[in-house]
Scaffold this active site. Structure first.
Site, short mmCIF file in Angstrom:
data_model
loop_
_atom_site.label_atom_id
_atom_site.label_comp_id
_atom_site.label_asym_id
_atom_site.label_seq_id
_atom_site.Cartn_x
_atom_site.Cartn_y
_atom_site.Cartn_z
N GLU A 18 5.35 -3.71 5.76
CA GLU A 18 3.92 -3.78 5.42
C GLU A 18 3.72 -4.70 4.22
O GLU A 18 4.68 -5.06 3.55
CB GLU A 18 3.41 -2.39 5.02
CG GLU A 18 2.71 -1.64 6.13
CD GLU A 18 1.31 -2.16 6.43
OE1 GLU A 18 0.82 -3.04 5.71
OE2 GLU A 18 0.74 -1.67 7.42
N ARG A 101 -0.51 9.96 0.68
CA ARG A 101 0.20 8.87 0.01
C ARG A 101 -0.69 7.64 0.11
O ARG A 101 -1.58 7.57 0.95
CB ARG A 101 1.55 8.58 0.69
CG ARG A 101 1.43 8.07 2.13
CD ARG A 101 2.70 7.36 2.56
NE ARG A 101 2.78 7.06 3.97
CZ ARG A 101 2.27 5.97 4.56
NH1 ARG A 101 1.57 5.10 3.83
NH2 ARG A 101 2.42 5.76 5.84
N ASN A 103 -1.56 3.86 1.16
CA ASN A 103 -1.20 2.95 2.24
C ASN A 103 -1.50 1.53 1.76
O ASN A 103 -1.27 1.24 0.59
CB ASN A 103 -1.92 3.38 3.53
CG ASN A 103 -1.24 2.84 4.77
OD1 ASN A 103 0.00 2.78 4.80
ND2 ASN A 103 -1.99 2.42 5.76
N GLU A 121 1.92 10.98 7.80
CA GLU A 121 1.87 11.06 9.26
C GLU A 121 2.91 12.03 9.80
O GLU A 121 4.03 12.09 9.30
CB GLU A 121 2.12 9.67 9.86
CG GLU A 121 0.97 8.72 9.62
CD GLU A 121 1.28 7.31 10.09
OE1 GLU A 121 2.35 6.80 9.71
OE2 GLU A 121 0.47 6.74 10.84
N ASN A 154 -6.34 0.97 5.52
CA ASN A 154 -5.49 -0.15 5.88
C ASN A 154 -6.03 -1.49 5.40
O ASN A 154 -6.51 -1.57 4.28
CB ASN A 154 -5.21 -0.10 7.40
CG ASN A 154 -3.74 0.15 7.67
OD1 ASN A 154 -2.89 -0.41 6.97
ND2 ASN A 154 -3.43 0.98 8.64
N ASP A 204 -4.60 -2.82 11.82
CA ASP A 204 -3.74 -2.45 10.68
C ASP A 204 -4.00 -3.41 9.52
O ASP A 204 -5.09 -3.44 8.99
CB ASP A 204 -2.28 -2.40 11.18
CG ASP A 204 -1.38 -1.62 10.26
OD1 ASP A 204 -1.65 -1.57 9.06
OD2 ASP A 204 -0.37 -1.05 10.73
O1 LIG Z 1 1.44 0.65 8.29
C1 LIG Z 1 0.51 1.40 8.04
O2 LIG Z 1 -0.56 1.03 7.67
C2 LIG Z 1 0.73 2.86 8.25
O3 LIG Z 1 1.34 3.34 7.12
C3 LIG Z 1 1.56 3.07 9.47
O4 LIG Z 1 2.03 4.33 9.57
C4 LIG Z 1 0.91 2.58 10.74
O5 LIG Z 1 0.18 1.45 10.53
C5 LIG Z 1 0.06 3.61 11.42
O6 LIG Z 1 0.86 4.57 11.98
C6 LIG Z 1 -0.80 3.02 12.50
O7 LIG Z 1 -2.02 3.52 12.47
ZN LIG Z 2 -1.03 -0.93 7.36
#
Ligand SMILES: O=C(O)[C@H](O)[C@@H](O)[C@H](O)[C@H](O)CO
Ligand SMILES: [Zn+2]
Length: 299
Positions: A18, A101, A103, A121, A154, A204
């Site tokens: 990521e 947490r 993201n 998750e 996201n 995402d």
């Molecule tokens: O990467 C991220 O942003 C989340 O932390 C991931 O867990 C996945 O993207 C998610 O599962 C999809 O919705």
């Molecule tokens: Zn993401």
């Protein structure tokens, strides 16, 4: 007109790659492996990835004006000194929540670090709903909370004129826009500018190009899509050889290359054997469009 080329440049395989960020000073690509709990730096010169292990899920990394980096770690904003491999907490959020947490996160054009949270998750995209919030770490190291009720906080970026903030809450299957006030860092007037189609799956990570168009990585969609935020139309689809594409950024010479991160968490043996590059970092060249340098955190 150059032709499109997609190459897996880092095959080590993240669990959830990521937050790709081009570090021009180092001539390298930063990213994180959220569940793998490491911050990575891939050098195109050596082709090698350095990794700094951390002791909690690390979900985004950003440049810092004073040098080194800032990260979102667990529910904290933290400072990372690369050479010393030293992580120090700056401040914590979601103190009233037991199971969240951070993201994705990104720095705004004025040097503020925006990042949102989500519930841990149970498996990909399965989690307790509405537990997340969107926050900003200001250069004076204080934190502002913008809103709560987020499912999976996201992708985020700002329009080229800095008057719009783009944001994705993954489980809304929507790319949203807010009016943005660069002076104050305040957001308002939320609206949807694009709803994902079924085969695009889950929106995402996201980044903007020099034409003001948005690139969105589609988790479980195996693609990045290019959107016109003004018309709400999809302009282009670029498919990748892995399903779990998580985020994208521009980098390399003149920001003419696109880097796409991916994940392998949630894939069974059979799926992984069909997509051995899952979790890798991909470089796309020949897109014919460039990106803009990442903004450093001003604190
Ligand atoms: O990467 C991220 O942003 C989340 O932390 C991931 O867990 C996945 O993207 C998610 O599962 C999809 O919705
Ligand atoms: Zn993401």
């Amino acid at each position: 007109m150059s032709s499109l080329r997609i190459e897996c440049v880092a095959k080590e395989g993240c669990r959830i790659g990521e937050s790709p960020v081009w570090d021009e000073k180092e001539g390298a690509l930063l990213c994180v492996d959220i569940t793998g709990r490491k911050v990575c730096r891939w050098s195109p010169l050596t082709g090698e990835t350095q990794a700094i292990p951390v002791d909690a899920p690390v979900s985004s990394v950003a440049l810092r004006k004073s040098g080194d980096y800032v990260i979102t770690l667990g529910t904290s904003f933290a400072a990372l000194k690369w050479k010393e491999e030293l992580v120090t907490t700056i401040t914590q959020v979601d103190k009233d929540k037991a199971n969240t947490r951070f993201n994705d996160g990104k720095v705004d054009p004025a040097g503020r670090y925006f990042a949102g949270t989500m519930a841990e998750e149970i498996r990909p995209a399965v989690l307790e709903r509405h537990q997340g919030s969107l926050y900003t770490l200001l250069p004076d190291l204080s934190v502002v909370k913008h809103f709560d009720q987020v499912d999976i906080s996201n992708g985020l970026d700002w329009s080229l004129d800095h008057r719009i903030f783009f944001y994705i809450d993954s489980l809304s299957y929507s790319v949203d826009a807010f009016d943005y006030d660069l002076q104050t860092g305040k957001i308002g007037n939320r609206r949807s500018i694009y709803k994902l189609e079924k085969e695009e799956s889950i929106p995402d990570g996201m980044c903007i190009d020099t034409e003001g168009k948005l690139w969105v990585a589609c988790y479980d969609g195996g693609r990045v899509i290019r959107l016109d935020p003004e018309t709400g139309k999809r302009l282009q689809t670029v498919k990748l050889p892995v399903d779990k594409t998580t985020s994208c950024c521009f980098g390399g010479k003149d920001y003419s290359e696109m880097y796409v991160t991916s994940a392998s968490d949630g894939m069974d043996k059979e799926w992984l054997s069909r997509q051995p590059q899952a979790g890798g970092i991909f470089k796309i060249t020949g897109l014919g469009v460039k990106g803009i340098p990442p903004y450093p955190f001003a604190g």
